[in-house]
Design a protein around this motif. Sequence first.
Motif, mmCIF file in Angstrom:
data_model
loop_
_atom_site.group_PDB
_atom_site.id
_atom_site.type_symbol
_atom_site.label_atom_id
_atom_site.label_comp_id
_atom_site.label_asym_id
_atom_site.label_seq_id
_atom_site.Cartn_x
_atom_site.Cartn_y
_atom_site.Cartn_z
ATOM 1 N N ILE A 193 39.935 -0.172 38.043
ATOM 2 C CA ILE A 193 38.873 0.455 38.485
ATOM 3 C C ILE A 193 38.167 0.569 37.468
ATOM 4 O O ILE A 193 36.722 1.275 37.696
ATOM 5 C CB ILE A 193 39.218 2.404 38.913
ATOM 6 C CG1 ILE A 193 40.649 1.596 40.173
ATOM 7 C CG2 ILE A 193 38.686 2.855 38.870
ATOM 8 C CD1 ILE A 193 41.174 3.152 40.749
ATOM 9 N N CYS A 194 38.366 0.549 36.588
ATOM 10 C CA CYS A 194 37.928 0.915 34.952
ATOM 11 C C CYS A 194 35.931 0.007 35.291
ATOM 12 O O CYS A 194 35.246 0.257 35.037
ATOM 13 C CB CYS A 194 38.420 1.044 33.981
ATOM 14 S SG CYS A 194 38.990 2.562 33.840
ATOM 15 N N MET A 195 37.008 -1.231 35.111
ATOM 16 C CA MET A 195 36.007 -2.303 34.803
ATOM 17 C C MET A 195 34.684 -2.129 36.112
ATOM 18 O O MET A 195 33.518 -2.128 36.243
ATOM 19 C CB MET A 195 36.523 -3.491 34.806
ATOM 20 C CG MET A 195 37.348 -3.884 34.088
ATOM 21 S SD MET A 195 38.675 -5.511 34.224
ATOM 22 C CE MET A 195 38.207 -6.765 35.429
ATOM 23 N N PHE A 196 35.331 -1.974 37.258
ATOM 24 C CA PHE A 196 34.355 -1.875 38.644
ATOM 25 C C PHE A 196 33.271 -0.036 37.559
ATOM 26 O O PHE A 196 31.744 -0.682 37.969
ATOM 27 C CB PHE A 196 34.838 -1.786 39.743
ATOM 28 C CG PHE A 196 33.327 -0.962 40.394
ATOM 29 C CD1 PHE A 196 32.818 -2.626 40.824
ATOM 30 C CD2 PHE A 196 33.220 0.104 41.410
ATOM 31 C CE1 PHE A 196 32.365 -2.340 41.872
ATOM 32 C CE2 PHE A 196 32.379 -0.073 42.034
ATOM 33 C CZ PHE A 196 31.973 -1.389 42.706
ATOM 34 N N LEU A 197 33.666 0.833 37.100
ATOM 35 C CA LEU A 197 32.965 1.912 37.189
ATOM 36 C C LEU A 197 32.494 1.816 35.800
ATOM 37 O O LEU A 197 30.936 2.334 36.151
ATOM 38 C CB LEU A 197 33.315 2.688 36.754
ATOM 39 C CG LEU A 197 34.869 3.441 37.816
ATOM 40 C CD1 LEU A 197 35.813 4.483 37.473
ATOM 41 C CD2 LEU A 197 33.803 4.392 39.006
ATOM 42 N N GLU A 198 32.397 0.594 35.101
ATOM 43 C CA GLU A 198 31.141 0.053 33.998
ATOM 44 C C GLU A 198 30.268 -0.293 34.352
ATOM 45 O O GLU A 198 29.323 -0.449 34.567
ATOM 46 C CB GLU A 198 32.154 -0.627 32.547
ATOM 47 C CG GLU A 198 31.327 -0.417 31.703
ATOM 48 C CD GLU A 198 30.539 0.368 30.675
ATOM 49 O OE1 GLU A 198 30.131 -0.347 30.283
ATOM 50 O OE2 GLU A 198 31.171 1.769 31.821
ATOM 51 N N PHE A 199 30.483 -1.428 35.315
ATOM 52 C CA PHE A 199 29.699 -2.282 36.048
ATOM 53 C C PHE A 199 29.090 -1.154 37.071
ATOM 54 O O PHE A 199 27.290 -2.281 36.485
ATOM 55 C CB PHE A 199 30.709 -3.206 37.107
ATOM 56 C CG PHE A 199 29.707 -4.269 37.888
ATOM 57 C CD1 PHE A 199 29.381 -5.065 37.455
ATOM 58 C CD2 PHE A 199 29.429 -3.632 38.857
ATOM 59 C CE1 PHE A 199 28.721 -5.731 38.553
ATOM 60 C CE2 PHE A 199 28.700 -4.083 40.366
ATOM 61 C CZ PHE A 199 28.130 -5.838 39.359
ATOM 62 N N SER A 200 29.364 -0.096 37.445
ATOM 63 C CA SER A 200 28.442 0.569 38.342
ATOM 64 C C SER A 200 27.956 1.376 37.431
ATOM 65 O O SER A 200 25.946 1.672 38.096
ATOM 66 C CB SER A 200 29.566 0.977 39.018
ATOM 67 O OG SER A 200 30.024 0.169 40.217
ATOM 68 N N ARG A 201 28.247 1.930 36.975
ATOM 69 C CA ARG A 201 27.497 2.345 35.417
ATOM 70 C C ARG A 201 26.630 1.868 35.002
ATOM 71 O O ARG A 201 25.415 1.877 35.022
ATOM 72 C CB ARG A 201 28.304 3.463 34.648
ATOM 73 C CG ARG A 201 28.066 3.708 33.119
ATOM 74 C CD ARG A 201 28.399 4.304 31.975
ATOM 75 N NE ARG A 201 29.108 3.171 31.218
ATOM 76 C CZ ARG A 201 28.288 2.972 30.226
ATOM 77 N NH1 ARG A 201 26.850 3.455 30.090
ATOM 78 N NH2 ARG A 201 27.881 1.782 29.515
ATOM 79 N N ILE A 202 26.272 0.062 34.307
ATOM 80 C CA ILE A 202 25.467 -0.125 34.053
ATOM 81 C C ILE A 202 24.140 -0.745 34.939
ATOM 82 O O ILE A 202 23.308 -0.803 34.345
ATOM 83 C CB ILE A 202 26.014 -1.333 33.611
ATOM 84 C CG1 ILE A 202 26.555 -1.112 32.154
ATOM 85 C CG2 ILE A 202 25.182 -2.492 33.148
ATOM 86 C CD1 ILE A 202 27.585 -2.617 31.673
ATOM 87 N N ARG A 203 24.877 -0.573 36.396
ATOM 88 C CA ARG A 203 23.624 -0.959 36.755
ATOM 89 C C ARG A 203 22.959 0.088 38.069
ATOM 90 O O ARG A 203 22.522 0.236 38.942
ATOM 91 C CB ARG A 203 24.175 -2.029 38.338
ATOM 92 C CG ARG A 203 24.467 -3.480 37.487
ATOM 93 C CD ARG A 203 24.717 -4.624 38.418
ATOM 94 N NE ARG A 203 24.550 -5.595 37.613
ATOM 95 C CZ ARG A 203 24.870 -7.125 38.481
ATOM 96 N NH1 ARG A 203 24.886 -6.864 39.814
ATOM 97 N NH2 ARG A 203 25.732 -7.688 37.579
ATOM 98 N N LYS A 204 23.378 1.052 37.683
ATOM 99 C CA LYS A 204 23.190 2.087 38.444
ATOM 100 C C LYS A 204 23.465 2.712 39.592
ATOM 101 O O LYS A 204 22.227 2.675 41.042
ATOM 102 C CB LYS A 204 21.737 2.545 37.459
ATOM 103 C CG LYS A 204 20.629 2.798 36.414
ATOM 104 C CD LYS A 204 20.516 3.666 36.110
ATOM 105 C CE LYS A 204 20.162 3.490 34.309
ATOM 106 N NZ LYS A 204 20.889 4.246 33.396
ATOM 107 N N ILE A 205 24.889 1.741 39.364
ATOM 108 C CA ILE A 205 24.813 2.044 41.332
ATOM 109 C C ILE A 205 26.196 3.149 41.896
ATOM 110 O O ILE A 205 26.605 3.665 40.632
ATOM 111 C CB ILE A 205 25.760 0.795 41.203
ATOM 112 C CG1 ILE A 205 25.366 -0.647 41.319
ATOM 113 C CG2 ILE A 205 26.690 0.661 42.360
ATOM 114 C CD1 ILE A 205 26.205 -1.520 40.768
ATOM 115 N N ARG A 206 25.476 3.784 42.757
ATOM 116 C CA ARG A 206 26.373 5.126 43.381
ATOM 117 C C ARG A 206 27.204 4.249 43.712
ATOM 118 O O ARG A 206 27.811 3.879 44.731
ATOM 119 C CB ARG A 206 25.180 5.238 44.600
ATOM 120 C CG ARG A 206 25.973 6.747 45.256
ATOM 121 C CD ARG A 206 25.154 7.113 46.419
ATOM 122 N NE ARG A 206 25.744 8.532 46.845
ATOM 123 C CZ ARG A 206 25.396 9.051 47.926
ATOM 124 N NH1 ARG A 206 24.435 8.530 49.052
ATOM 125 N NH2 ARG A 206 26.176 9.911 48.510
#
Length: 148
Positions: A73-86
């Motif tokens: 989950i943490c890896m995905f959330l970091e990925f999403s934060r960087i790409r500004k994904i909702r």
Amino acid sequence: MARLGYMVTDLPGHHINEDEQRMQKENCDKIYREKYTREGDTTELKKLMGELVHGDEVFFLSMANAFRGVRKICMFLEFSRIRKIRVVSLRDRIDSKEEIFQPSTESVLNAVGSLTEDSFAIRKVRILSERKDTEKTRNKHFEFVNSH
């Protein structure tokens, strides 16, 4: 900007028809469906992540349904934060843009806490499946020995 969904199917205690309806209600352009496997194959999740671009939206039934463990989950959330994904987790009532659900520390803590529930259910399915495999092997051996 794409709106994508992701869900793992065939988990014990989950109602696939209700889950499908819930995801379709969110008007996702595409819904990735991962059939549960003992090995934890996440081919569809990898495809989804490969398709996500800046500004996209991704909908999950729940964090526990989509991810096995806090690290993923943490890896995905970091990925999403960087790409500004909702990121929206429907059962957990979490929306990173606060459009559907209001921000709540309780929702986040419940989402993380529920990981153990789904992990337990997954382990139970894995154990039952392994027992069936062992029984099949034992029965084949027994049949072979009796036929000779």
